[in-house]
Design an enzyme around this catalytic site. Structure first.
Site, mmCIF file in Angstrom:
data_model
loop_
_atom_site.group_PDB
_atom_site.id
_atom_site.type_symbol
_atom_site.label_atom_id
_atom_site.label_comp_id
_atom_site.label_asym_id
_atom_site.label_seq_id
_atom_site.Cartn_x
_atom_site.Cartn_y
_atom_site.Cartn_z
ATOM 1 N N TYR A 27 31.829 47.663 25.537
ATOM 2 C CA TYR A 27 32.796 47.121 26.582
ATOM 3 C C TYR A 27 32.160 45.758 26.836
ATOM 4 O O TYR A 27 33.213 45.022 26.916
ATOM 5 C CB TYR A 27 32.098 48.129 28.002
ATOM 6 C CG TYR A 27 32.492 47.323 29.144
ATOM 7 C CD1 TYR A 27 34.130 47.114 29.548
ATOM 8 C CD2 TYR A 27 31.608 46.518 29.884
ATOM 9 C CE1 TYR A 27 34.326 46.793 30.696
ATOM 10 C CE2 TYR A 27 31.985 45.878 30.995
ATOM 11 C CZ TYR A 27 33.467 45.985 31.444
ATOM 12 O OH TYR A 27 33.808 45.162 32.646
ATOM 13 N N SER A 109 29.121 39.967 40.062
ATOM 14 C CA SER A 109 30.767 40.726 39.882
ATOM 15 C C SER A 109 31.109 41.623 41.041
ATOM 16 O O SER A 109 30.354 42.369 41.553
ATOM 17 C CB SER A 109 30.803 41.301 38.577
ATOM 18 O OG SER A 109 32.036 42.320 38.547
ATOM 19 N N GLN A 130 31.772 36.937 42.851
ATOM 20 C CA GLN A 130 32.973 37.086 42.151
ATOM 21 C C GLN A 130 33.961 37.923 42.901
ATOM 22 O O GLN A 130 33.366 39.191 43.093
ATOM 23 C CB GLN A 130 32.925 37.377 40.601
ATOM 24 C CG GLN A 130 34.047 37.513 39.947
ATOM 25 C CD GLN A 130 34.907 38.735 39.847
ATOM 26 O OE1 GLN A 130 33.854 39.956 40.335
ATOM 27 N NE2 GLN A 130 35.862 38.936 39.514
ATOM 28 N N TYR A 132 37.251 40.252 42.921
ATOM 29 C CA TYR A 132 38.842 40.738 42.263
ATOM 30 C C TYR A 132 39.409 41.280 43.684
ATOM 31 O O TYR A 132 38.916 41.832 44.650
ATOM 32 C CB TYR A 132 38.395 42.059 41.487
ATOM 33 C CG TYR A 132 38.061 41.827 39.909
ATOM 34 C CD1 TYR A 132 38.944 40.906 39.172
ATOM 35 C CD2 TYR A 132 37.071 42.285 39.284
ATOM 36 C CE1 TYR A 132 38.560 40.477 38.071
ATOM 37 C CE2 TYR A 132 36.691 41.883 38.027
ATOM 38 C CZ TYR A 132 37.494 41.067 37.427
ATOM 39 O OH TYR A 132 37.151 40.660 36.192
ATOM 40 N N THR A 158 38.504 35.279 40.524
ATOM 41 C CA THR A 158 39.161 35.435 39.190
ATOM 42 C C THR A 158 40.595 35.643 39.248
ATOM 43 O O THR A 158 41.137 36.542 40.255
ATOM 44 C CB THR A 158 38.631 36.895 38.357
ATOM 45 O OG1 THR A 158 36.971 36.632 38.452
ATOM 46 C CG2 THR A 158 39.162 37.042 37.083
ATOM 47 N N ARG A 167 41.221 47.215 26.154
ATOM 48 C CA ARG A 167 40.054 47.213 25.083
ATOM 49 C C ARG A 167 40.147 48.306 24.273
ATOM 50 O O ARG A 167 39.786 49.406 25.004
ATOM 51 C CB ARG A 167 38.732 46.846 25.610
ATOM 52 C CG ARG A 167 38.823 45.430 26.241
ATOM 53 C CD ARG A 167 39.171 45.428 27.907
ATOM 54 N NE ARG A 167 39.418 44.240 28.507
ATOM 55 C CZ ARG A 167 38.662 43.864 29.652
ATOM 56 N NH1 ARG A 167 37.802 44.615 30.057
ATOM 57 N NH2 ARG A 167 39.058 42.787 30.285
ATOM 58 N N LYS A 254 38.604 30.979 38.776
ATOM 59 C CA LYS A 254 38.121 31.156 37.424
ATOM 60 C C LYS A 254 39.352 31.937 36.467
ATOM 61 O O LYS A 254 40.064 32.846 37.035
ATOM 62 C CB LYS A 254 36.953 32.326 37.413
ATOM 63 C CG LYS A 254 36.490 32.710 35.950
ATOM 64 C CD LYS A 254 34.984 33.314 35.963
ATOM 65 C CE LYS A 254 34.869 33.866 34.769
ATOM 66 N NZ LYS A 254 35.530 34.875 34.355
ATOM 67 N N HIS A 278 39.027 34.892 30.013
ATOM 68 C CA HIS A 278 38.365 35.956 30.207
ATOM 69 C C HIS A 278 37.579 36.414 29.122
ATOM 70 O O HIS A 278 37.584 37.626 29.001
ATOM 71 C CB HIS A 278 39.250 36.860 30.874
ATOM 72 C CG HIS A 278 38.639 37.900 31.963
ATOM 73 N ND1 HIS A 278 38.973 37.908 33.276
ATOM 74 C CD2 HIS A 278 37.758 39.008 31.848
ATOM 75 C CE1 HIS A 278 38.145 38.852 33.850
ATOM 76 N NE2 HIS A 278 37.280 39.362 32.937
ATOM 77 N N ARG A 281 39.314 38.688 26.623
ATOM 78 C CA ARG A 281 39.559 40.279 27.206
ATOM 79 C C ARG A 281 40.922 40.419 28.084
ATOM 80 O O ARG A 281 41.158 41.600 28.263
ATOM 81 C CB ARG A 281 38.448 40.462 28.254
ATOM 82 C CG ARG A 281 37.060 40.371 27.446
ATOM 83 C CD ARG A 281 35.980 40.206 28.340
ATOM 84 N NE ARG A 281 35.583 41.529 28.978
ATOM 85 C CZ ARG A 281 35.106 42.557 28.626
ATOM 86 N NH1 ARG A 281 34.650 42.315 27.430
ATOM 87 N NH2 ARG A 281 34.757 43.718 29.281
HETATM 88 C C1 GLV Z 1 36.245 42.736 33.707
HETATM 89 O O1 GLV Z 1 36.019 41.706 34.069
HETATM 90 C C2 GLV Z 1 36.367 42.994 32.306
HETATM 91 O O2 GLV Z 1 36.643 42.221 31.594
HETATM 92 O O3 GLV Z 1 36.065 44.038 31.861
#
Ligand code: GLV
Length: 381
Positions: A27, A109, A130, A132, A158, A167, A254, A278, A281
């Site tokens: 991850y 986070s 941070q 979200y 962010t 991913r 960010k 990021h 990602r």
């Molecule tokens: C979360 O910030 C991620 O990139 O998984």
């Protein structure tokens, strides 16, 4: 191999790979889709060559600086990392303690395991939080108030994850929190007893900032599914004003990678922006962070403080980013490897390694102070 034998971030990575269950190691490690941008972040950094300068008196070198006005022992901060507490039990608290002991900022986070309150209670000094933005704006307002009540000294908004880049490994590994009970995951965890012990002893097993506050968080299904249903895709520049009106402290944006966005960001009154994709990602196919940095620094570097992340694995990389216009860097994976490998001592080691590498790199480029670092340090791009 013991901590004493760790010579570089890659050493820590090798140990973390053995100690952390695959779902969580992957991850943190992965980029989105074909991982082109993930690889470009490292590849483009490595291509930048430094100028070797000699016979300069470098007996006195100064690595201390300020980041958004806060004193920092190094031009370095720990980036926000989701699920940090799944790399090692109480990972957020341990990483925060290591950062504070080293005299650099730690960023918690929104998607952490330990909550804002857990970390505030267990550590001595203010940290950064941070944010979200999810659809439930009442929750966001409350979250900002919780960060203020916990005396967080900066809010890191962010801006590059309204929707999640896929991913592949997370799908293959059945990455959920707590981990999905699949036979493969169970066997994997059974072979990682130190990890299992630390996570079982840890304060929490799910998202500490969200559980009990957002419906459905007690039994989190797939992280990707939850993100898709809850993160707010309408997030826009007007919301930055709204968030700024709620937050009494300094704001950091960010995830800026484009000059046009950087120009708008510079006008928001934010204290800093992080030039970032990021960690490769999100938008696969985006340019590397380091290739975006000089253009952004030229356009807005005199108006807003510029931070950088994306592939930093060494002090040499920090030097490259500072030379191209960043005032400081964030590290994500580099400290997560330390955490997964050796807990708090591993995070301290990661910071120490990068600090020492930067110190030697300054000496060998004939640089005495961070203020002297500019494009003169670069031999070729
Ligand atoms: C979360 O910030 C991620 O990139 O998984």
């Amino acid at each position: 191999m013991t901590l004493r034998h760790m010579t570089c971030i890659e050493d820590l990575r090798q140990v973390a790979r053995r100690k952390v269950p695959r779902a969580f190691f992957d991850y943190a490690e992965a980029g989105s889709y074909s991982q082109e941008t993930l690889h470009a972040n490292r590849g483009d950094l490595e291509r930048i060559k430094l100028r070797q300068r000699v016979l300069v008196d470098v007996s006195q070198r100064e690595l201390a600086t300020t980041i958004i006005g806060e004193k920092a022992a190094l031009p370095l901060a720990l980036a926000p990392i989701g699920l940090c507490g799944m790399q090692h039990g109480d990972g957020e608290i341990l990483a925060c303690r290591a950062a504070q002991a080293a005299g650099i900022p730690f960023t918690l986070s929104t998607m952490s395991i330990c909550s804002i309150e857990d970390v505030a209670e267990a550590t001595g000094k203010p940290f950064w939080f941070q944010l979200y933005v999810i659809r439930d704006r009442g929750f966001i307002k409350a979250l900002i108030e919780r960060a203020a009540a916990a005396r967080c000294s900066a809010l890191v908004l962010t801006v590059d994850l309204q929707v999640l880049g896929q991913r592949h490994c997370d799908i293959r590994n059945g990455m959920t929190v707590p981990p999905e009970i699949r036979i493969g995951n169970v066997i994997d965890m059974a072979t990682k007893p130190a990890w299992a012990f630390s996570v079982l002893r840890g304060k929490r097993k799910t998202f500490g900032n969200l559980a009990g506050h957002v419906k459905g968080m007690e039994d989190v299904t797939s992280l990707a599914q939850w993100t898709a249903s809850q993160f707010d895709p309408t997030l826009n520049w007007k919301d930055v004003e709204w968030i700024k009106s709620l937050w009494p402290g300094k704001l950091i944006l960010k995830g800026i990678l484009d000059v046009e966005d950087a120009k708008i960001a510079a006008k928001t009154g934010a204290a800093a922006m992080v030039v970032s994709n990021h960690g490769g990602r999100q938008l696969d196919g985006a340019s590397s962070s380091i290739s975006a940095l000089p253009k952004i620094a030229d356009a807005v570097g005199s108006e807003i403080e510029i931070m950088f992340d994306g592939g930093i694995r060494s002090g040499q990389d920090v030097m490259r980013a500072l030379a191209l216009g960043a005032r400081s860097c964030m590290i994500g994976r580099s400290y997560i490897y330390g955490l997964g490998a050796y807990g708090q001592a591993g995070v301290a080691k990661a910071i120490e390694l990068i600090g020492k590498e930067l110190d030697v790199t300054m000496a060998l480029t004939g640089t005495r102070s961070l203020r002297d670092i500019d494009r003169q340090v670069i031999a070729q791009l």
